[in-house]
Design a protein around this motif. Structure first.
Motif, PDB file in Angstrom:
ATOM      1  N   THR A  38      33.644  40.037  36.987  1.00 51.57           N
ATOM      2  CA  THR A  38      34.917  39.720  36.326  1.00 51.57           C
ATOM      3  C   THR A  38      35.893  39.116  37.331  1.00 51.57           C
ATOM      4  OG1 THR A  38      34.534  41.596  34.913  1.00 51.57           O
ATOM      5  CG2 THR A  38      36.721  40.648  34.847  1.00 51.57           C
ATOM      6  N   MET A  39      35.833  39.647  38.570  1.00 55.70           N
ATOM      7  CA  MET A  39      36.749  39.109  39.585  1.00 55.70           C
ATOM      8  C   MET A  39      36.451  37.629  39.837  1.00 55.70           C
ATOM      9  SD  MET A  39      36.731  42.179  42.334  1.00 55.70           S
ATOM     10  CE  MET A  39      37.854  41.467  43.508  1.00 55.70           C
ATOM     11  N   ILE A  40      35.180  37.330  40.104  1.00 50.12           N
ATOM     12  CA  ILE A  40      34.825  35.929  40.357  1.00 50.12           C
ATOM     13  C   ILE A  40      34.771  35.234  39.008  1.00 50.12           C
ATOM     14  CG2 ILE A  40      33.163  34.341  41.345  1.00 50.12           C
ATOM     15  CD1 ILE A  40      32.016  36.717  42.912  1.00 50.12           C
ATOM     16  N   GLY A  41      35.712  34.336  38.783  1.00 48.04           N
ATOM     17  CA  GLY A  41      35.719  33.692  37.465  1.00 48.04           C
ATOM     18  C   GLY A  41      36.295  32.313  37.616  1.00 48.04           C
ATOM     19  N   SER A  42      37.509  32.172  37.143  1.00 47.66           N
ATOM     20  CA  SER A  42      38.145  30.869  37.180  1.00 47.66           C
ATOM     21  C   SER A  42      38.916  30.652  38.479  1.00 47.66           C
ATOM     22  CB  SER A  42      39.107  30.774  36.005  1.00 47.66           C
ATOM     23  OG  SER A  42      40.033  31.845  36.048  1.00 47.66           O
ATOM     24  N   GLY A  43      39.513  31.733  38.999  1.00 49.27           N
ATOM     25  CA  GLY A  43      40.495  31.604  40.080  1.00 49.27           C
ATOM     26  C   GLY A  43      40.003  30.882  41.312  1.00 49.27           C
ATOM     27  N   ILE A  44      38.837  31.262  41.829  1.00 46.27           N
ATOM     28  CA  ILE A  44      38.384  30.668  43.083  1.00 46.27           C
ATOM     29  C   ILE A  44      38.117  29.169  42.910  1.00 46.27           C
ATOM     30  CG2 ILE A  44      35.941  31.306  42.722  1.00 46.27           C
ATOM     31  CD1 ILE A  44      37.828  31.162  46.088  1.00 46.27           C
ATOM     32  N   LEU A 225      46.021  36.568  43.626  1.00 42.14           N
ATOM     33  CA  LEU A 225      45.666  37.841  42.978  1.00 42.14           C
ATOM     34  C   LEU A 225      44.992  37.633  41.626  1.00 42.14           C
ATOM     35  CD1 LEU A 225      48.740  39.972  43.984  1.00 42.14           C
ATOM     36  CD2 LEU A 225      46.362  40.417  44.606  1.00 42.14           C
ATOM     37  N   TRP A 226      45.286  36.526  40.988  1.00 39.15           N
ATOM     38  CA  TRP A 226      44.583  36.218  39.740  1.00 39.15           C
ATOM     39  C   TRP A 226      43.077  36.152  40.013  1.00 39.15           C
ATOM     40  CZ3 TRP A 226      44.383  35.566  34.576  1.00 39.15           C
ATOM     41  CH2 TRP A 226      43.383  34.746  34.051  1.00 39.15           C
ATOM     42  N   SER A 227      42.713  35.533  41.134  1.00 37.78           N
ATOM     43  CA  SER A 227      41.289  35.419  41.451  1.00 37.78           C
ATOM     44  C   SER A 227      40.663  36.782  41.729  1.00 37.78           C
ATOM     45  CB  SER A 227      41.079  34.539  42.673  1.00 37.78           C
ATOM     46  OG  SER A 227      41.642  33.295  42.442  1.00 37.78           O
ATOM     47  N   TYR A 228      41.475  37.715  42.210  1.00 36.14           N
ATOM     48  CA  TYR A 228      40.945  39.050  42.493  1.00 36.14           C
ATOM     49  C   TYR A 228      41.077  39.985  41.298  1.00 36.14           C
ATOM     50  CZ  TYR A 228      40.566  38.021  47.487  1.00 36.14           C
ATOM     51  OH  TYR A 228      40.203  37.499  48.697  1.00 36.14           O
ATOM     52  N   ASP A 229      41.793  39.570  40.287  1.00 33.90           N
ATOM     53  CA  ASP A 229      42.011  40.506  39.183  1.00 33.90           C
ATOM     54  C   ASP A 229      40.687  40.833  38.506  1.00 33.90           C
ATOM     55  OD1 ASP A 229      44.567  41.730  37.973  1.00 33.90           O
ATOM     56  OD2 ASP A 229      43.187  41.428  36.307  1.00 33.90           O
ATOM     57  N   GLY A 230      40.583  42.080  38.087  1.00 30.55           N
ATOM     58  CA  GLY A 230      39.305  42.564  37.596  1.00 30.55           C
ATOM     59  C   GLY A 230      38.825  43.667  38.543  1.00 30.55           C
ATOM     60  N   GLY A 315      33.004  39.756  30.964  1.00 29.74           N
ATOM     61  CA  GLY A 315      33.437  41.027  31.563  1.00 29.74           C
ATOM     62  C   GLY A 315      34.795  41.450  31.034  1.00 29.74           C
ATOM     63  N   THR A 316      35.673  40.474  30.835  1.00 30.90           N
ATOM     64  CA  THR A 316      37.010  40.783  30.338  1.00 30.90           C
ATOM     65  C   THR A 316      36.926  41.341  28.919  1.00 30.90           C
ATOM     66  OG1 THR A 316      37.897  39.007  31.679  1.00 30.90           O
ATOM     67  CG2 THR A 316      39.312  39.825  29.941  1.00 30.90           C
ATOM     68  N   PHE A 317      36.048  40.777  28.121  1.00 28.51           N
ATOM     69  CA  PHE A 317      35.863  41.296  26.765  1.00 28.51           C
ATOM     70  C   PHE A 317      35.262  42.687  26.795  1.00 28.51           C
ATOM     71  CE2 PHE A 317      36.357  37.212  24.564  1.00 28.51           C
ATOM     72  CZ  PHE A 317      37.124  37.693  23.530  1.00 28.51           C
TER      73      PHE A 317
HETATM   74  N1  ARG Z   1      39.693  37.106  38.441  1.00 24.74           N
HETATM   75  C1  ARG Z   1      39.439  36.399  37.233  1.00 24.74           C
HETATM   76  C2  ARG Z   1      39.343  34.934  37.487  1.00 24.74           C
HETATM   77  O1  ARG Z   1      39.461  34.491  38.592  1.00 24.74           O
HETATM   78  C3  ARG Z   1      40.496  36.677  36.193  1.00 24.74           C
HETATM   79  C4  ARG Z   1      40.481  38.069  35.709  1.00 24.74           C
HETATM   80  C5  ARG Z   1      41.466  38.335  34.638  1.00 24.74           C
HETATM   81  N2  ARG Z   1      41.655  39.748  34.472  1.00 24.74           N
HETATM   82  C6  ARG Z   1      40.800  40.579  33.907  1.00 24.74           C
HETATM   83  N3  ARG Z   1      41.071  41.822  33.945  1.00 24.74           N
HETATM   84  N4  ARG Z   1      39.764  40.151  33.308  1.00 24.74           N
HETATM   85  O2  ARG Z   1      39.112  34.209  36.556  1.00 24.74           O
END
Ligand code: ARG
Length: 480
Positions: A38-44, A225-230, A315-317
């Motif tokens: 979930t952490m690795i998603g769109s942000g990086i 932090l968006w990239s690390y969220d999850g 993962g978010t779902f």
């Molecule tokens: N880290 C995710 C990304 O880089 C976003 C996660 C959003 N938060 C969550 N709890 N799913 O795309």
């Protein structure tokens, strides 16, 4: 009376109705993939240029990425303790409910259901769509309508999978995690090759131009932090975790440092392939990287970035549906949202609800503002949650806990979190943050009449019974 008493549990065994419960199906590998995936998603693939634009220098940007990783590690260690003291699923919601009471918990669930979750689903799906479409629109920008339609399709597909089968959703999670770790590894290896060839221009005088204003630092953190969220994802599903007391701390200690290392190296590779200026101007950094380093194979990176976002969406779902589910169980959401499908045992009503709102958020939403408002709101609630941990550590040291963090860690994270929440407000305040704050607290206006004074109690009963038959769902039980 709770939802579980009012509405019939459908499964009957030995002549007695049995309550349905979600199974403990998630082991260590599943848990690591749930967090890292979930952490690795769109942000990086989207944020590096915005971190750089705000902080102003390559050195500063690497420091921000490292600091975000550290914050995620420390935050998740605090959450690991919370998860072993309060063993219910539901993440921040259940922790705030148990430590700070129902009003704050309701405010959280209200913002989370109506804004935070759908916003993250919408943000990730937008990046999925941008990257999925990139190979088809190499020379011109992709029309927004097309991007939004593809994003909506991504949301509907992931939601459907999650409604149909927990195990399949989990395997999907593992598959996508492997795919994206491979993609990041390609970027890292490419970067190493470039560095060996002596492409180190971006790193000369690397702190030159660093922006030290509070606001730019805060916004750079929001993007990072968006990239690390999850990082907190596992705490939403504690009840579905095998041996949570062992697997919770172990998972975060494996997953988050791993993701931090990957992110740092990927950023180094981006900077090795591009000048800081090129990076700042690129709209899809992975595609620019791919075109520069892989040449005619550059399109592979856009597919990889799209798959990565798709896994994060899944993962978010997986966890997001469960928060609704826990809040409904506590009487803070309509009963129907606390029910699970009678055969598949997936919390489909909650998932359907999240999907519907995510699609609505998608209509006006754009990636940048979604990320900033998301981080602001999310860190606001992380601060409250961590203060709850401090409260438990000081006032209830006797509670059994299989894992305990040194008290300085929550104190440090709380200080950082307060800085983060205040940063965009103190220096150069944007009016939108005021609106978001008002929105967060408007939850009280719903709480007082409908939850506290229980106005219109029978209102939802008929609808609930109808939907229960229609969706074939029944109340689910706690699994402690
Ligand atoms: N880290 C995710 C990304 O880089 C976003 C996660 C959003 N938060 C969550 N709890 N799913 O795309």
């Amino acid at each position: 009376m709770t939802g579980e008493d009012k509405f019939p549990a459908v499964e009957v065994l030995d002549g007695k109705p049995q309550k349905l419960s979600l199974k403990r199906e998630v082991g260590l590998v599943g848990a690591v993939s749930l967090v890292a995936g979930t952490m690795i998603g769109s942000g990086i693939f989207m944020s590096p240029q915005f971190v750089l634009v705000n902080i102003g220098s390559p050195g500063g940007s690497l420091v921000i990425w490292a600091a975000c990783g550290l914050l995620a590690v420390l935050g998740s260690l605090c959450y690991a303790e919370l998860g072993t003291v309060i063993r219910e699923s539901g993440g921040e919601y259940i922790y705030i409910l148990r430590t700070s009471g129902p009003v704050l918990a309701f405010i959280l669930i209200f913002s989370s259901v109506i804004f935070v979750r759908p916003a993250s689903v919408a943000g990730i799906s937008l990046s999925f769509a941008e990257y999925a479409l990139a190979p088809f629109y190499q020379d011109c920008p992709c029309p927004q309508l097309v991007v939004k339609c593809v994003a909506a399709a991504g949301i509907v597909v992931t939601a459907t999978v999650n409604c149909l089968n927990v195990r399949f959703a989990m395997s999907m999670q593992v598959f996508f995690m492997v795919a994206k770790v491979l993609a990041l590894s390609v970027i890292i290896i490419g970067g190493v090759v470039l560095l060996i060839r002596g492409e180190t221009e971006s790193f000369e005088d690397s702190f030159n131009g660093t922006n030290l204003g509070i606001n730019p630092i805060g916004i750079a953190f929001y993007q990072g932090l968006w990239s690390y969220d999850g990082w907190n994802n596992l705490n939403y599903v504690t009840e579905e975790l095998k041996r949570p007391e062992v697997n919770l701390p172990r998972t975060v200690m494996i997953a988050i440092p791993m993701v931090t290392m990957l992110y740092l190296l990927v950023n180094v590779s981006y900077l090795a392939a591009m000048t800081p200026r090129e990076l700042m101007l690129s709209s899809a950094v992975a595609v620019t990287w791919g075109n520069k380093v892989l040449g005619s194979w550059g399109w592979v990176m856009s597919i990889a970035a799209a798959l990565s976002a798709f896994g994060s969406l899944n993962g978010t779902f997986f966890s997001g549906g469960r928060v609704c589910f826990v809040a409904a169980r506590e009487g803070h959401m309509p009963d129907i949202l606390a029910m699970a499908h009678v055969n598949r045992l997936t919390p489909s009503p909650a998932l359907i609800f999240t999907t519907a709102i995510s699609l609505l958020v998608l209509i006006p939403g754009d990636f940048q503002s979604i990320v900033n408002f998301f981080s602001f709101t999310a860190w606001f609630f992380y601060t409250i949650t961590l203060s709850g941990l401090l409260y438990l550590k000081i006032k209830k040291p006797e509670l059994p806990r299989t894992y305990s963090v040194p008290i300085v860690i929550p104190i440090l994270v709380i200080m950082a979190a307060i800085f983060l929440v205040m940063a965009p407000i103190i220096d150069n305040p944007a009016i939108e943050y005021l609106y978001v704050t008002i929105f967060i607290f408007s939850g009280v206006l719903v709480y007082v009449p409908f939850i506290h004074y229980k106005l219109c109690p029978g209102l939802l009963e008929k609808v609930t019974v109808f939907l229960q038959l229609f969706l074939e769902v029944a109340p689910a039980d706690k699994n402690l």
